[in-house]
Design an enzyme around this catalytic site. Structure first.
Site, PDB file in Angstrom:
ATOM      1  N   LYS A 295     -25.098-153.884 -13.043  1.00  0.00           N
ATOM      2  CA  LYS A 295     -25.705-152.708 -13.681  1.00  0.00           C
ATOM      3  C   LYS A 295     -26.020-151.641 -12.628  1.00  0.00           C
ATOM      4  O   LYS A 295     -26.050-151.938 -11.431  1.00  0.00           O
ATOM      5  CB  LYS A 295     -26.988-153.119 -14.414  1.00  0.00           C
ATOM      6  CG  LYS A 295     -28.069-153.695 -13.498  1.00  0.00           C
ATOM      7  CD  LYS A 295     -29.235-154.280 -14.284  1.00  0.00           C
ATOM      8  CE  LYS A 295     -30.266-154.892 -13.341  1.00  0.00           C
ATOM      9  NZ  LYS A 295     -31.314-155.617 -14.075  1.00  0.00           N
TER      10      LYS A 295
ATOM     11  N   ARG B  51     -41.592-157.003 -21.850  1.00  0.00           N
ATOM     12  CA  ARG B  51     -40.751-155.832 -21.690  1.00  0.00           C
ATOM     13  C   ARG B  51     -39.857-155.740 -22.913  1.00  0.00           C
ATOM     14  O   ARG B  51     -40.041-154.894 -23.755  1.00  0.00           O
ATOM     15  CB  ARG B  51     -39.943-155.942 -20.395  1.00  0.00           C
ATOM     16  CG  ARG B  51     -39.173-154.692 -20.072  1.00  0.00           C
ATOM     17  CD  ARG B  51     -38.540-154.739 -18.717  1.00  0.00           C
ATOM     18  NE  ARG B  51     -37.564-155.816 -18.550  1.00  0.00           N
ATOM     19  CZ  ARG B  51     -36.933-156.072 -17.417  1.00  0.00           C
ATOM     20  NH1 ARG B  51     -37.196-155.349 -16.333  1.00  0.00           N
ATOM     21  NH2 ARG B  51     -36.046-157.044 -17.337  1.00  0.00           N
TER      22      ARG B  51
ATOM     23  N   TYR C 116     -40.278-128.350   5.663  1.00  0.00           N
ATOM     24  CA  TYR C 116     -41.076-127.675   4.635  1.00  0.00           C
ATOM     25  C   TYR C 116     -42.551-128.044   4.699  1.00  0.00           C
ATOM     26  O   TYR C 116     -42.913-129.172   5.037  1.00  0.00           O
ATOM     27  CB  TYR C 116     -40.577-128.088   3.244  1.00  0.00           C
ATOM     28  CG  TYR C 116     -39.251-127.465   2.857  1.00  0.00           C
ATOM     29  CD1 TYR C 116     -39.077-126.090   2.863  1.00  0.00           C
ATOM     30  CD2 TYR C 116     -38.197-128.273   2.462  1.00  0.00           C
ATOM     31  CE1 TYR C 116     -37.861-125.539   2.477  1.00  0.00           C
ATOM     32  CE2 TYR C 116     -36.981-127.728   2.069  1.00  0.00           C
ATOM     33  CZ  TYR C 116     -36.822-126.356   2.081  1.00  0.00           C
ATOM     34  OH  TYR C 116     -35.626-125.817   1.698  1.00  0.00           O
TER      35      TYR C 116
ATOM     36  N   MET D 225     -33.688-131.677   0.544  1.00  0.00           N
ATOM     37  CA  MET D 225     -32.692-132.137  -0.429  1.00  0.00           C
ATOM     38  C   MET D 225     -31.439-132.675   0.257  1.00  0.00           C
ATOM     39  O   MET D 225     -30.905-133.719  -0.126  1.00  0.00           O
ATOM     40  CB  MET D 225     -32.309-130.988  -1.377  1.00  0.00           C
ATOM     41  CG  MET D 225     -31.446-131.453  -2.532  1.00  0.00           C
ATOM     42  SD  MET D 225     -30.885-130.115  -3.576  1.00  0.00           S
ATOM     43  CE  MET D 225     -32.401-129.543  -4.291  1.00  0.00           C
TER      44      MET D 225
HETATM   45  C1  LIG Z   1     -31.305-156.902 -13.368  1.00  0.00           C
HETATM   46  C2  LIG Z   1     -31.476-158.205 -14.054  1.00  0.00           C
HETATM   47  C3  LIG Z   1     -31.158-159.423 -13.393  1.00  0.00           C
HETATM   48  C4  LIG Z   1     -30.752-159.482 -11.948  1.00  0.00           C
HETATM   49  O1  LIG Z   1     -31.883-159.698 -11.136  1.00  0.00           O
HETATM   50  P1  LIG Z   1     -31.780-159.838  -9.550  1.00  0.00           P
HETATM   51  O2  LIG Z   1     -33.189-159.960  -9.120  1.00  0.00           O
HETATM   52  O3  LIG Z   1     -31.131-158.589  -9.057  1.00  0.00           O
HETATM   53  O4  LIG Z   1     -30.961-161.042  -9.277  1.00  0.00           O
HETATM   54  C5  LIG Z   1     -31.256-160.587 -14.124  1.00  0.00           C
HETATM   55  N1  LIG Z   1     -31.644-160.580 -15.412  1.00  0.00           N
HETATM   56  C6  LIG Z   1     -31.973-159.444 -16.073  1.00  0.00           C
HETATM   57  C7  LIG Z   1     -32.376-159.531 -17.503  1.00  0.00           C
HETATM   58  C8  LIG Z   1     -31.916-158.225 -15.411  1.00  0.00           C
HETATM   59  O5  LIG Z   1     -32.245-157.090 -16.062  1.00  0.00           O
END
Ligand SMILES: *Cc1c(COP(=O)(O)O)cnc(C)c1O
Length: 361
Positions: free
Chosen positions: A33, A131, A258, A307
């Protein structure tokens, strides 16, 4: 000038190291992801498929579509699909995680309309992270009332909120107990139970007895595991390097950047680097929080991060125009840089912007 280099050999090493922790029957979901944690999902996903990942996982449908368009036909799990993308999800043969009664209802309505049966899905159980996820009771009733649903439930899983915490951890144990209760109930209800999983990267190292049928690993593949003793055999796969584009000699009292972010307390040499918050080095690294490495020496970022540029104090390290500066690599770790600025490797990596050129070796 500024380049992110990704070492696929190191990815192979980390994949093999994680596989070694697992029983041969435990499957692996490789999490890619957020553009494979900022490192480039297409190349990394293809490598992970070659290495033998059983599933790829993304957060959103658009990320899954990008992988399909890149020619990947491995099963792809979508952790957080949104209602408005469910039709596309079916078109691209992505496997949704169903996390609420309303998304179950909507997804089955859409499958029924298309007269699709046995569509592969995953069910997410909320065991305390609060969550996203079905309650244990909702999951159990799904199975006990399961009759004509258009789904084929591949896996049922939950996610730990503190998998890296030292054991024993009361909170984690409560999550584990709730999940095991769900698992046992499902196994009693059905003669063809789904696969079960609970662990992310830290969990794989911390709870070897709970690997179950599948594990979900993301950050570990990229070389980090949230604790020094687990990190030591993994190798960070990314190196971010830049070069000095200008050097200034300042007198005591002179400003840098800045908003008067740095006022020289002595005669100071500063070097300007072509990387800034638009590249993912956010302002939280400024004003001395973050250090980069020049000829092996730690040099602090001074003043505010701009930036497209930032400045480092090189008074104590002889250097000249175009010398290379390491933002992070295998020895100067991204997790250490992140920690000094009050964040974590996940945020630093996923924030690396598309503007950075990525090279694979
Ligand atoms: C992102 C995610 C993972 C991966 O977790 P890591 O700590 O990067 O291994 C596993 N399960 C879910 C549901 C996630 O959202």
């Amino acid at each position: 000038m500024t380049e992110l280099t990704i070492n696929l050999g190191h990815l192979h090493h980390n994949y093999a190291l994680i596989r070694q922790q697992l029983r041969s029957t435990t499957k692996m979901i490789a999490v890619v992801k957020a553009n494979a944690y900022g490192l480039g999902s297409e190349k990394i996903a293809k490598t992970l498929v070659e290495l033998g990942a059983d599933w790829l996982a993304v957060a959103y449908v658009s990320e899954g579509i990008a992988l399909r368009n890149a020619g990947i036909d491995t099963p792809i799990m979508v952790f957080y699909p949104q209602f408005e993308h469910l039709a596309q999800l079916i078109d691209y043969q992505l496997e949704p995680v169903l996390y609420s009664p309303s998304i179950i209802q909507e997804f089955s309505r859409q499958l029924n309309l298309k007269q699709v049966h046995d569509y592969p899905v995953h069910l997410k159980c909320n065991t305390g992270l609060n969550r996203i996820g079905l309650s244990p009771q909702e999951i159990i009733s799904f199975f006990s009332s399961k009759n004509d649903s258009p789904f084929c439930v591949q896996t049922v899983y939950s996610h730990l909120g503190a998998s890296e915490n030292k054991r024993p951890c009361t909170f984690t144990q409560q999550q584990i107990d709730r999940f095991l209760t769900v698992k046992t109930s499902i196994e009693e209800i059905t003669s063809t139970p789904p696969l079960f999983h609970l662990l992310n990267t830290s969990g794989v190292f911390n709870y070897p007895e709970l690997h179950m049928d599948v594990v979900r690993t993301g950050i570990g593949l990229y070389g980090f595991a949230n604790r020094a003793d687990w990190n030591k055999n993994l190798t960070p796969i990314a190196e971010l390097r830049t070069r000095i584009v200008q050097i200034h000699s300042l007198e005591k009292g002179d400003n840098v950047g800045y908003n008067l972010g740095f006022i020289a307390q002595r005669r100071t040499r500063i070097a300007v680097l072509p990387i800034g918050h638009a590249d993912g080095i956010t302002r939280q690294y400024g004003k001395g929080k973050g250090h980069f490495f020049l000829h092996g020496h730690a040099v602090p970022i001074v003043g505010q991060v701009c930036m497209d540029m930032l400045m480092i104090d090189v008074t104590d390290v002889p250097c000249q125009l175009h010398d290379p500066v390491v933002v992070f690599n295998t020895t100067h770790r991204a997790d250490a840089l992140a920690e000094n600025a009050g964040t974590i490797a996940y945020e630093l990596l996923t924030g690396l912007s598309p503007r950075l050129s990525r090279r694979y070796q």
